[in-house]
Write an enzyme that holds these catalytic residues in place. Structure first.
Site, PDB file in Angstrom:
ATOM      1  N   LYS A 139       0.812  -1.195   0.000  1.00  7.70           N
ATOM      2  CA  LYS A 139       0.000   0.000   0.000  1.00  7.70           C
ATOM      3  C   LYS A 139       0.860   1.265   0.000  1.00  7.70           C
ATOM      4  CE  LYS A 139      -3.252  -2.254   3.155  1.00  7.70           C
ATOM      5  NZ  LYS A 139      -3.784  -2.198   4.528  1.00  7.70           N
ATOM      6  N   GLY A 140       2.106   1.142   0.451  1.00  7.76           N
ATOM      7  CA  GLY A 140       2.924   2.312   0.768  1.00  7.76           C
ATOM      8  C   GLY A 140       3.097   3.329  -0.341  1.00  7.76           C
ATOM      9  N   ASP A 167       3.509   3.724   6.562  1.00 16.17           N
ATOM     10  CA  ASP A 167       2.768   3.492   7.808  1.00 16.17           C
ATOM     11  C   ASP A 167       3.637   2.964   8.937  1.00 16.17           C
ATOM     12  OD1 ASP A 167       3.212   0.831   6.707  1.00 16.17           O
ATOM     13  OD2 ASP A 167       1.730   0.152   8.168  1.00 16.17           O
ATOM     14  N   PHE A 211      13.203   4.983  11.286  1.00 14.27           N
ATOM     15  CA  PHE A 211      11.896   4.599  10.759  1.00 14.27           C
ATOM     16  C   PHE A 211      11.082   5.842  10.429  1.00 14.27           C
ATOM     17  CE2 PHE A 211       7.749   2.611  10.545  1.00 14.27           C
ATOM     18  CZ  PHE A 211       8.063   1.440   9.876  1.00 14.27           C
ATOM     19  N   VAL A 212      10.555   5.871   9.215  1.00 16.06           N
ATOM     20  CA  VAL A 212       9.785   7.047   8.785  1.00 16.06           C
ATOM     21  C   VAL A 212       8.317   6.688   8.511  1.00 16.06           C
ATOM     22  CG1 VAL A 212      11.672   8.474   7.878  1.00 16.06           C
ATOM     23  CG2 VAL A 212      10.672   6.702   6.429  1.00 16.06           C
ATOM     24  N   ASP A 230      14.483  -0.526   1.559  1.00 15.03           N
ATOM     25  CA  ASP A 230      15.087  -0.721   2.873  1.00 15.03           C
ATOM     26  C   ASP A 230      16.122  -1.841   2.748  1.00 15.03           C
ATOM     27  OD1 ASP A 230      15.191  -0.329   5.705  1.00 15.03           O
ATOM     28  OD2 ASP A 230      13.827  -2.004   6.005  1.00 15.03           O
ATOM     29  N   GLU A 279       8.022   2.875  -5.984  1.00 16.09           N
ATOM     30  CA  GLU A 279       8.039   2.277  -4.649  1.00 16.09           C
ATOM     31  C   GLU A 279       8.163   3.381  -3.602  1.00 16.09           C
ATOM     32  OE1 GLU A 279       7.155   0.231  -2.748  1.00 16.09           O
ATOM     33  OE2 GLU A 279       8.567  -1.358  -2.269  1.00 16.09           O
ATOM     34  N   ASP A 280       7.665   3.098  -2.409  1.00 13.62           N
ATOM     35  CA  ASP A 280       7.755   4.111  -1.351  1.00 13.62           C
ATOM     36  C   ASP A 280       9.161   4.202  -0.774  1.00 13.62           C
ATOM     37  OD1 ASP A 280       7.593   1.585  -0.174  1.00 13.62           O
ATOM     38  OD2 ASP A 280       6.123   2.141   1.343  1.00 13.62           O
ATOM     39  N   ARG A 292      -0.369   6.966   7.272  1.00  8.81           N
ATOM     40  CA  ARG A 292      -0.222   7.065   5.808  1.00  8.81           C
ATOM     41  C   ARG A 292      -0.736   8.411   5.299  1.00  8.81           C
ATOM     42  NH1 ARG A 292       1.082   1.886   3.930  1.00  8.81           N
ATOM     43  NH2 ARG A 292       0.124   0.135   5.006  1.00  8.81           N
TER      44      ARG A 292
HETATM   45  P1  IMP Z   1      12.490  -4.012   1.874  1.00  9.44           P
HETATM   46  O1  IMP Z   1      11.963  -5.222   1.168  1.00  9.44           O
HETATM   47  O2  IMP Z   1      13.195  -4.369   3.161  1.00  9.44           O
HETATM   48  O3  IMP Z   1      13.319  -3.102   1.020  1.00  9.44           O
HETATM   49  O4  IMP Z   1      11.279  -3.209   2.451  1.00  9.44           O
HETATM   50  C1  IMP Z   1      10.302  -2.709   1.731  1.00  9.44           C
HETATM   51  C2  IMP Z   1       9.105  -2.332   2.557  1.00  9.44           C
HETATM   52  O5  IMP Z   1       9.316  -2.218   3.989  1.00  9.44           O
HETATM   53  C3  IMP Z   1       8.729  -0.935   2.121  1.00  9.44           C
HETATM   54  O6  IMP Z   1       7.997  -0.967   0.923  1.00  9.44           O
HETATM   55  C4  IMP Z   1       7.943  -0.456   3.305  1.00  9.44           C
HETATM   56  O7  IMP Z   1       6.599  -0.853   3.196  1.00  9.44           O
HETATM   57  C5  IMP Z   1       8.584  -1.122   4.509  1.00  9.44           C
HETATM   58  N1  IMP Z   1       9.503  -0.177   5.188  1.00  9.44           N
HETATM   59  C6  IMP Z   1      10.837  -0.212   5.229  1.00  9.44           C
HETATM   60  N2  IMP Z   1      11.343   0.834   5.932  1.00  9.44           N
HETATM   61  C7  IMP Z   1      10.268   1.562   6.348  1.00  9.44           C
HETATM   62  C8  IMP Z   1      10.133   2.786   7.112  1.00  9.44           C
HETATM   63  O8  IMP Z   1      11.086   3.451   7.577  1.00  9.44           O
HETATM   64  N3  IMP Z   1       8.849   3.211   7.313  1.00  9.44           N
HETATM   65  C9  IMP Z   1       7.759   2.533   6.840  1.00  9.44           C
HETATM   66  N4  IMP Z   1       7.858   1.407   6.128  1.00  9.44           N
HETATM   67  C10 IMP Z   1       9.093   0.918   5.879  1.00  9.44           C
END
Ligand code: IMP
Length: 182
Positions: A47-48, A164, A157-158, A108, A104-105, A170
């Site tokens: 959803k992000g 969210d 964390f943001v 990470d 993508e939002d 959100r």
């Molecule tokens: P990744 O697969 O670890 O790169 O993570 C992707 C997902 O983790 C993102 O699309 C977010 O939904 C969530 N995420 C990672 N860091 C944050 C943050 O700081 N705030 C909120 N959601 C996060």
């Protein structure tokens, strides 16, 4: 969640609405030039990325279609199983005639996008590119780099602008640091 707790959880604004708007305009112009005359499918990962998607597509001056996915990766420790858990797949069953632009939002660990890109590449699009609103390179656990990131942030964390914590926040129009201390 009550409103007082909600407000206390917002530690500080990290990126303002104006900064986000300006950057999206700039990248929107760049992408509009790049995809001019090309069949374009803009895909966002829910959803992000829903707010980012809504704002970015309105800065694209070239014709394009949009589509959505809900996806997450399965990992054992730091090792990807290579399997993506698709809760919602694209409505487009054939993407072979499209240049795919993924919005993508935040990147990470990089796991989700690495696997989503792998999955979509297998469907043979004309090209595939990833644009992320935020990038936290210090957190990366797999080798993955977005083609464009609008903002790079350190490891905290943001919330807000689609992102969210426990499904809340959100709706904030800016990006804020989440207060873990209360
Ligand atoms: P990744 O697969 O670890 O790169 O993570 C992707 C997902 O983790 C993102 O699309 C977010 O939904 C969530 N995420 C990672 N860091 C944050 C943050 O700081 N705030 C909120 N959601 C996060």
């Amino acid at each position: 969640m009550d409103t007082a707790t909600f407000n206390k959880r917002i530690k500080r604004v990290v990126i303002t609405e104006e900064e986000i708007r300006a950057k999206i305009k700039e990248v929107g112009k760049q992408l509009s030039k790049e995809y001019d005359g090309k069949p374009l499918l803009v895909v966002s990962i829910l959803k992000g990325a829903f707010v980012f998607m809504a704002d970015m597509t309105r800065e694209l001056s070239v014709p394009h279609e949009i589509d959505f996915m809900i996806a997450s990766s399965y990992y054992e420790g730091t090792v990807s199983s290579g399997v993506v858990n698709i809760k919602l797949d694209l409505a487009h069953t054939d993407i072979s005639n499209f240049h795919v632009l993924i919005l993508e939002d935040i990147v990470d660990t990089g796991r989700t996008l690495k696997d989503v890109v792998h999955l979509l590449k297998g469907r043979k699009p004309l090209s595939i590119k990833v644009v992320t609103l935020l990038d936290k390179p210090d957190r990366r656990l797999v080798e993955f780099n977005p083609d464009i990131s609008l903002f790079t942030i350190p490891d905290y964390f943001v919330i807000g602008y689609g992102l969210d914590c426990g499904e809340f926040f959100r709706n904030l129009p800016y990006i804020a640091e989440y207060n873990t201390e209360i």
